[in-house]
Scaffold this active site. Structure first.
Site, mmCIF file in Angstrom:
data_model
loop_
_atom_site.group_PDB
_atom_site.id
_atom_site.type_symbol
_atom_site.label_atom_id
_atom_site.label_comp_id
_atom_site.label_asym_id
_atom_site.label_seq_id
_atom_site.Cartn_x
_atom_site.Cartn_y
_atom_site.Cartn_z
ATOM 1 N N GLY A 1 11.211 -92.664 -45.606
ATOM 2 C CA GLY A 1 12.202 -92.730 -44.527
ATOM 3 C C GLY A 1 13.450 -91.933 -44.853
ATOM 4 O O GLY A 1 14.176 -92.266 -45.783
ATOM 5 N N VAL A 2 13.677 -90.858 -44.104
ATOM 6 C CA VAL A 2 14.879 -90.045 -44.332
ATOM 7 C C VAL A 2 15.749 -90.061 -43.067
ATOM 8 O O VAL A 2 16.124 -89.026 -42.535
ATOM 9 C CB VAL A 2 14.543 -88.597 -44.778
ATOM 10 C CG1 VAL A 2 14.081 -88.588 -46.211
ATOM 11 C CG2 VAL A 2 13.474 -87.970 -43.867
ATOM 12 N N GLY A 3 16.031 -91.279 -42.597
ATOM 13 C CA GLY A 3 16.931 -91.450 -41.457
ATOM 14 C C GLY A 3 18.362 -91.490 -41.948
ATOM 15 O O GLY A 3 18.750 -90.704 -42.815
ATOM 16 N N LYS B 1 22.325 -111.669 -37.766
ATOM 17 C CA LYS B 1 21.718 -110.400 -37.364
ATOM 18 C C LYS B 1 21.409 -110.446 -35.873
ATOM 19 O O LYS B 1 21.151 -111.519 -35.319
ATOM 20 C CB LYS B 1 20.398 -110.186 -38.129
ATOM 21 C CG LYS B 1 19.916 -108.760 -38.160
ATOM 22 C CD LYS B 1 20.545 -107.994 -39.299
ATOM 23 C CE LYS B 1 20.070 -106.568 -39.357
ATOM 24 N NZ LYS B 1 20.658 -105.847 -40.492
#
Ligand code: NAD
Length: 357
Positions: A177-179, A80
Site C-alpha cells: 500500500g503506497v497511499g 472511530k
C-alpha cells in the site's frame, strides 16, 4: 452478530448510526472507552459489502484507538467512524457538513480526524459545523506524513531489536500500500538509503506516482508482496491481512507499518508470528504518529514538540519488545498490557469523559 454481546465483551460505551436522506450519508460512529479523555479516531470511507462488515470495522478500529491513545501517553479515549459508500462518488460539502452536525451532537465525547479516503479538505467542511474535529489545514494538517515518520522510527526499533542495528540502509523492505502513509514511508526509507524496496498497491494512480519518482523501487503484484525474500514487511493498506493464509508465506523477520488492526485474530495470529520468530511491531504503537500530531492540535500546536513525541515511538517499542521477551508473550499482547495498565490506573480516578462545561 449480537451487538450488545459484542459491546459487553470488550467494554464499549456507544455505537451510533447516523443517516441523512438528503446527502445519502450513512455513518457509524463507535466510542469504545473514554476513561482517559474524549474518544478520538478518524473517519474512514469504504465501500463495505455489508452493513455488518462496516459495524465490525468501526468496532475493531475504535477499540484499537483506545489502546493506541493510551499507549502513546495521550489523555484520549478510543473512537472511530466508518462511512459506507464509494469515496469517489459520495463526497460533497453538504455530505461532510451533515456528518459534522452529527459529530457536534455527541457533545465532544467524540473527536474526528482523517483516515482512509478522507482528507484535510473534508475536515474543513466538518469544522463548519463542529469544533470536535482535528487534522485541519493551518493547524497540525494532514497526519499521514507524521504517521509515516512514526512508523519509520518503528521500523528502526524493529531492526535494532532483531538485528542489532537501526541502520535502515542495511536492509530490504516490502511495502503493502503506497497511499497516504505508505507513500511517505517509502520516501523516508528511500531518503535513509534502504538497500532495496519492493511495493504493491491496487490503485493505479498511487502506483504511477511512485513509478514516476523512484525508478529503483520495484513494483510487485498485490498477491506477491507477502512471500518476498526481504528483511522487513511494511503493511500500509488495510486490516486483517496477517492471517492463516498469509503468515506461513512471510519470509521477513520484522513486521512494522502504518496499518490498523493488521492481525486478523490478535491472539492466534500474534502467536503464530511469534512462533515463526518474526518480530511484530504492534500496530497501535507503531502507527501512533498521526494521533500524537493531532493531539497537540487540541492543546496548542508546536511542531518541534510533536517531532520529539513521535520519536519516542522508537524507545516505547524497544520497551514493549523487552516486556514480550521477558514474559514470552506476543508483542501485541505486551503492548496491550502496557496500554491497559495506564487505563486501569486512571479508571480509579474517573470512569468516562462527559465533555467540558
Ligand atoms: P490510503 O487509502 O491513503 O492508502 C492505502 C493504500 O492501500 C491505497 O493506495 C490502496 O489502494 C492500497 N490498498 C488497499 N487494499 C490493498 C491491497 N489489498 N493490496 C495492496 N494495496 C492495497 O490510506 P492511509 O491513510 O495510508 O492508511 C493506511 C493504513 O494506515 C490504514 O489501515 C489506516 O487506518 C492506517 N493509519 C493511517 C493513518 C493516517 O495518518 N493516515 C494513521 C494511523 C493509521
Amino acid at each position: 452478530m449480537n451487538k450488545f454481546e459484542y459491546l459487553e465483551k470488550y467494554g464499549y460505551e456507544e455505537l451510533v448510526y447516523f443517516y441523512d436522506k438528503e446527502t445519502g450519508l450513512k455513518a457509524i460512529t463507535c466510542i469504545h472507552d473514554t476513561t482517559l479523555g474524549p474518544a478520538l479516531g478518524g473517519t474512514r470511507i469504504w465501500n463495505y459489502s455489508s452493513e455488518e462488515e462496516a459495524v465490525l470495522d468501526a468496532l475493531r478500529l475504535a477499540r484499537g484507538m483506545t489502546y493506541k491513545n493510551s499507549a502513546a501517553g495521550l489523555n484520549l479515549g478510543g473512537g472511530k467512524t466508518v462511512i459506507i459508500g464509494d469515496a469517489d462518488k459520495i463526497k460533497s460539502e453538504a455530505f461532510f457538513r451533515s456528518f459534522g452536525r452529527y459529530v457536534e451532537s455527541l457533545n465532544g465525547r467524540y473527536i474526528t480526524a482523517e483516515d482512509v479516503n478522507t482528507t484535510t479538505k473534508d475536515m474543513e467542511y466538518i469544522n463548519m459545523e463542529t469544533n470536535h474535529v482535528v487534522g485541519l489545514a493551518g493547524k497540525s494538517g494532514n497526519p499521514s506524513p507524521i504517521t509515516a515518520l512514526g512508523a519509520f522510527h518503528g521500523i528502526r526499533a524493529g531492526i535494532k531489536y532483531k538485528f542489532g542495528t537501526d541502520d535502515i540502509s542495511k536492509f530490504t523492505y516490502a511495502i503493502q500500500g503506497v497511499g497516504q502513509t505508505g507513500g511517505y514511508l517509502l520516501d523516508y526509507l528511500m531518503e535513509a538509503k534502504a538497500k532495496k524496496i519492493y511495493y504493491t498497491d491496487i490503485n493505479p494512480k498511487n502506483i504511477n506516482k511512485i513509478k514516476a519518482v523512484y525508478k529503483d523501487a520495484i513494483f510487485v503484484k498485490p498477491e506477491e508482496i507477502y512471500s518476498l525474500d526481504v528483511d522487513v514487511f511494511v503493511p500500509c493498506a488495510l486490516g486483517a491481512i496477517l492471517n492463516d493464509e498469509t503468515i506461513p508465506t512471510i519470509k521477513a523477520k520484522v513486521i512494522a507499518g502504518t496499518s490498523n488492526n493488521v492481525l486478523k485474530d490478535e491472539d492466534k495470529h500474534g502467536k503464530m508470528i511469534m512462533d515463526k520468530g518474526i518480530l511484530y511491531a504492534p500496530d497501535f504503537v507503531v502507527n501512533a504518529g498521526g494521533v500524537i500530531n493531532v493531539y497537540h492540535e487540541i492543546h496548542g500546536y508546536n511542531k518541534e514538540i510533536v517531532m520529539k513525541d513521535v520519536e519516542k515511538i522508537y524507545d516505547r517499542l524497544l520497551d514493549i519488545f523487552e516486556i514480550a521477551t521477558e514474559h514470552n508473550v506476543p508483542t501485541q499482547q505486551a503492548a496491550k498490557l502496557f496500554a491497559e495498565q495506564r487505563i486501569e490506573k486512571i479508571h480509579n480516578v474517573h470512569r468516562n469523559y462527559l465533555g467540558k462545561k
